[in-house]
Write a protein that holds these residues in place. Sequence first.
Motif, PDB file in Angstrom:
ATOM      1  N   PHE A  17       0.971  -1.258   0.027  1.00 55.43           N
ATOM      2  CA  PHE A  17       0.120  -0.222  -0.205  1.00 55.43           C
ATOM      3  C   PHE A  17       0.787   1.052  -0.061  1.00 55.43           C
ATOM      4  N   CYS A  18       1.878   1.308   0.945  1.00 58.11           N
ATOM      5  CA  CYS A  18       2.674   2.417   1.143  1.00 58.11           C
ATOM      6  C   CYS A  18       3.434   2.656  -0.138  1.00 58.11           C
ATOM      7  N   SER A  19       3.899   1.715  -0.934  1.00 57.81           N
ATOM      8  CA  SER A  19       4.681   1.898  -1.894  1.00 57.81           C
ATOM      9  C   SER A  19       4.002   2.335  -3.153  1.00 57.81           C
ATOM     10  N   GLU A  20       2.782   1.714  -3.386  1.00 60.63           N
ATOM     11  CA  GLU A  20       1.900   2.374  -4.522  1.00 60.63           C
ATOM     12  C   GLU A  20       1.514   3.895  -4.005  1.00 60.63           C
ATOM     13  N   PHE A  21       1.281   4.035  -2.760  1.00 56.76           N
ATOM     14  CA  PHE A  21       0.745   5.272  -2.585  1.00 56.76           C
ATOM     15  C   PHE A  21       1.852   6.443  -2.652  1.00 56.76           C
ATOM     16  N   TYR A  22       2.931   6.174  -2.537  1.00 56.12           N
ATOM     17  CA  TYR A  22       4.234   7.087  -2.957  1.00 56.12           C
ATOM     18  C   TYR A  22       4.687   7.054  -4.292  1.00 56.12           C
ATOM     19  N   ARG A  23       4.286   6.032  -5.066  1.00 54.01           N
ATOM     20  CA  ARG A  23       4.354   6.015  -6.460  1.00 54.01           C
ATOM     21  C   ARG A  23       3.540   7.059  -7.167  1.00 54.01           C
ATOM     22  N   GLN A  24       2.150   6.899  -6.516  1.00 54.40           N
ATOM     23  CA  GLN A  24       1.284   7.738  -6.986  1.00 54.40           C
ATOM     24  C   GLN A  24       1.581   9.430  -6.637  1.00 54.40           C
ATOM     25  N   LEU A  25       2.258   9.572  -5.511  1.00 51.42           N
ATOM     26  CA  LEU A  25       2.584  10.947  -5.270  1.00 51.42           C
ATOM     27  C   LEU A  25       3.828  11.408  -5.950  1.00 51.42           C
ATOM     28  N   GLU A  26       4.641  10.714  -6.264  1.00 55.93           N
ATOM     29  CA  GLU A  26       5.969  10.812  -7.043  1.00 55.93           C
ATOM     30  C   GLU A  26       5.850  11.949  -7.895  1.00 55.93           C
ATOM     31  N   LYS A  27       5.034  12.012  -8.874  1.00 54.67           N
ATOM     32  CA  LYS A  27       5.024  13.354  -9.741  1.00 54.67           C
ATOM     33  C   LYS A  27       3.835  14.257  -9.760  1.00 54.67           C
ATOM     34  N   LYS A  28       3.537  14.384  -8.488  1.00 51.94           N
ATOM     35  CA  LYS A  28       2.488  15.342  -8.291  1.00 51.94           C
ATOM     36  C   LYS A  28       2.840  16.584  -7.291  1.00 51.94           C
TER      37      LYS A  28
END
Length: 211
Positions: A119-130
């Motif tokens: 969950f945390c990995s995907e959440f941070y991937r989502q945040l990466e370019k925003k």
Amino acid sequence: MSEMRSFQKVFPSESIMMLPAAAYEDLVSALNVVDPEILHLSGHCLEGKWVFEGDSREVSCVPGRKLGKLLSTVKTLNCIVLSGCRSIGIGETLRKYVPKRVRIVCSSTKLNNTFASEFCSEFYRQLEKKNWNAGTIDDCYLNTKSMLSCSSRELKFGDPSKHLHVVVDGVPLLDFNHLGEPHEVGPDGVPIYSQSCRRCNPKVGGVFTML
């Protein structure tokens, strides 16, 4: 450690400060020298307190209100992630201290460690370019929840409590497996934890919520 590695894969090393096996005093010291936008705590909760464990293995349980007062002084915060079983109690306390724009991601259930890391990995991937603001963080959380709720996943978003063995006096009652058959036993005839039993090892990993 797996959550730390995931964090390192997403964000450049120069923008991260890692505090493995951190005592509360380590966090206080770190906040005196850095101005974080995201604070990630991975560990355990106990009766509305966050459990800190330093290098000396000495444990301290810090009440949510004490942690909240500390974090209320961090003006750069946009998001707090509490990756620990049933961390929502602490999250609700922190909500009283930090500005409304700060998003708090926490768990309302028991967490499977693998699921929490995913969950945390995907959440941070989502945040990466925003750009990190309340709206984009909300979107990243919802996108992550949707992805991890997919029925084809081996380990899905959801509350595992309804699937687990009944607990009697703090000990799981390993009577029958998820098929209603007698539970797997060890050489001594005593029931043992089983990877194949969906009551020992349910295919739902936990629920993260956002405050």
